[in-house]
Design a protein around this motif. Structure first.
Motif, mmCIF file in Angstrom:
data_model
loop_
_atom_site.group_PDB
_atom_site.id
_atom_site.type_symbol
_atom_site.label_atom_id
_atom_site.label_comp_id
_atom_site.label_asym_id
_atom_site.label_seq_id
_atom_site.Cartn_x
_atom_site.Cartn_y
_atom_site.Cartn_z
ATOM 1 N N LEU A 65 -68.247 -4.697 -14.097
ATOM 2 C CA LEU A 65 -67.556 -4.281 -15.148
ATOM 3 C C LEU A 65 -66.928 -2.973 -15.165
ATOM 4 O O LEU A 65 -65.937 -2.706 -15.603
ATOM 5 N N TRP A 66 -67.578 -1.875 -14.720
ATOM 6 C CA TRP A 66 -67.165 -0.448 -14.605
ATOM 7 C C TRP A 66 -66.201 -0.274 -13.368
ATOM 8 O O TRP A 66 -65.481 0.562 -13.447
ATOM 9 N N LEU A 67 -66.330 -1.057 -12.400
ATOM 10 C CA LEU A 67 -65.483 -0.717 -11.156
ATOM 11 C C LEU A 67 -64.996 -2.212 -10.859
ATOM 12 O O LEU A 67 -65.193 -2.591 -9.701
ATOM 13 N N PRO A 68 -63.866 -2.483 -11.647
ATOM 14 C CA PRO A 68 -63.455 -3.960 -11.223
ATOM 15 C C PRO A 68 -62.608 -3.811 -9.894
ATOM 16 O O PRO A 68 -61.980 -2.701 -9.793
ATOM 17 N N TYR A 143 -72.026 -2.887 8.390
ATOM 18 C CA TYR A 143 -70.926 -3.998 8.551
ATOM 19 C C TYR A 143 -69.729 -3.602 7.650
ATOM 20 O O TYR A 143 -68.670 -3.931 8.186
ATOM 21 N N ALA A 144 -69.937 -3.558 6.289
ATOM 22 C CA ALA A 144 -68.684 -3.362 5.417
ATOM 23 C C ALA A 144 -68.038 -1.750 6.104
ATOM 24 O O ALA A 144 -66.568 -1.905 5.888
ATOM 25 N N LEU A 145 -68.624 -0.931 6.779
ATOM 26 C CA LEU A 145 -68.034 0.250 7.291
ATOM 27 C C LEU A 145 -66.867 -0.353 8.325
ATOM 28 O O LEU A 145 -66.068 -0.057 8.444
ATOM 29 N N LEU A 146 -67.602 -0.949 9.094
ATOM 30 C CA LEU A 146 -67.008 -1.435 10.505
ATOM 31 C C LEU A 146 -65.791 -2.516 10.163
ATOM 32 O O LEU A 146 -64.853 -2.321 11.034
ATOM 33 N N ASN A 147 -66.095 -2.975 9.047
ATOM 34 C CA ASN A 147 -64.878 -3.861 8.649
ATOM 35 C C ASN A 147 -63.989 -3.624 7.907
ATOM 36 O O ASN A 147 -62.881 -4.230 7.399
ATOM 37 N N GLY A 148 -64.319 -2.164 7.380
ATOM 38 C CA GLY A 148 -63.014 -1.693 6.415
ATOM 39 C C GLY A 148 -63.200 -2.114 5.013
ATOM 40 O O GLY A 148 -62.180 -2.078 4.260
ATOM 41 N N THR A 151 -66.022 -0.194 -0.166
ATOM 42 C CA THR A 151 -65.032 0.254 -1.600
ATOM 43 C C THR A 151 -66.390 1.130 -2.228
ATOM 44 O O THR A 151 -67.401 1.252 -2.188
ATOM 45 N N ALA A 152 -65.848 1.688 -3.484
ATOM 46 C CA ALA A 152 -66.510 2.215 -4.322
ATOM 47 C C ALA A 152 -67.768 1.429 -4.901
ATOM 48 O O ALA A 152 -68.689 1.436 -5.081
ATOM 49 N N ARG A 153 -67.115 -0.010 -5.332
ATOM 50 C CA ARG A 153 -68.265 -0.775 -5.880
ATOM 51 C C ARG A 153 -69.167 -1.234 -4.781
ATOM 52 O O ARG A 153 -70.131 -1.356 -5.377
ATOM 53 N N PHE A 154 -68.693 -1.559 -3.652
ATOM 54 C CA PHE A 154 -69.822 -1.920 -2.568
ATOM 55 C C PHE A 154 -70.722 -0.627 -2.523
ATOM 56 O O PHE A 154 -71.988 -1.141 -2.382
#
Length: 178
Positions: A65-68, A143-148, A151-154
């Motif tokens: 909700l806060w970081l759509p 994994y998210a870092l390597l995959n690009g 995000t702020a939400r992640f």
């Protein structure tokens, strides 16, 4: 040894007796198992698991909700999920607090209760699951870092998982050291 006992079995059997100047030998205190404690610690474990799961679910919904995500085609926030998580937390979080407080008081009144095998098993299972959550969270972040996809939400969701699992891990690590 002549009866067929292995060296480690002989050592374990002899270690079951305290070395004192008193004769006859005095047995050391042994861990015990109680069906009542299995019920209570099992219920407390369930209450903690439901609390942790629903704090995380509620946090994820609030982060949505806060970081759509403006690139997402549909809104992922679910008011039903928020209501359900709050309902679960209203029931299970106070239950965990009450049961944990009672277990702490019982252990303070009778330090022998800390030898409960059930208590130790549930404590170490909790530590194991919290460690798995922390390791899985770390893997997801890498994994998210390597995959690009970092995000702020992640990052907010990963931080929530890390804080929840980390607090549980630290608390039960202290419990198991006592």
């Amino acid at each position: 040894r002549d009866a067929g006992w292995a060296e480690n079995e002989v050592a374990e059997a002899l270690n079951a007796w305290a070395e004192t100047g008193f004769q006859p030998p005095v047995p050391r205190p042994r861990p015990y198992v109680s069906a009542r404690e299995a019920f209570l610690y099992g219920l407390m474990f369930l209450a903690l698991a439901m609390t942790a799961w629903n704090i995380t679910t509620l946090g994820f919904e609030l982060i949505e909700l806060w970081l759509p995500d403006v690139t997402d085609e549909y809104i992922r926030y679910s008011a039903d999920s928020v209501r359900w998580s709050i309902s679960v937390l209203v029931v299970f979080f106070p239950l965990f607090l009450v049961m944990n407080t009672r277990a702490q008081r019982a252990a303070q009144a009778d330090p022998g209760k800390r030898r409960s095998a059930v208590r130790k098993w549930f404590g170490y299972i909790t530590l194991f699951l919290a460690a798995i959550a922390l390791l899985g969270d770390l893997i997801a972040v890498i994994y998210a870092l390597l995959n690009g996809d970092l995000t702020a939400r992640f990052i907010a969701k990963a931080a929530l998982v890390a804080v929840t699992a980390g607090l549980i891990f630290l608390y039960f690590r202290g419990e198991m050291q006592e």
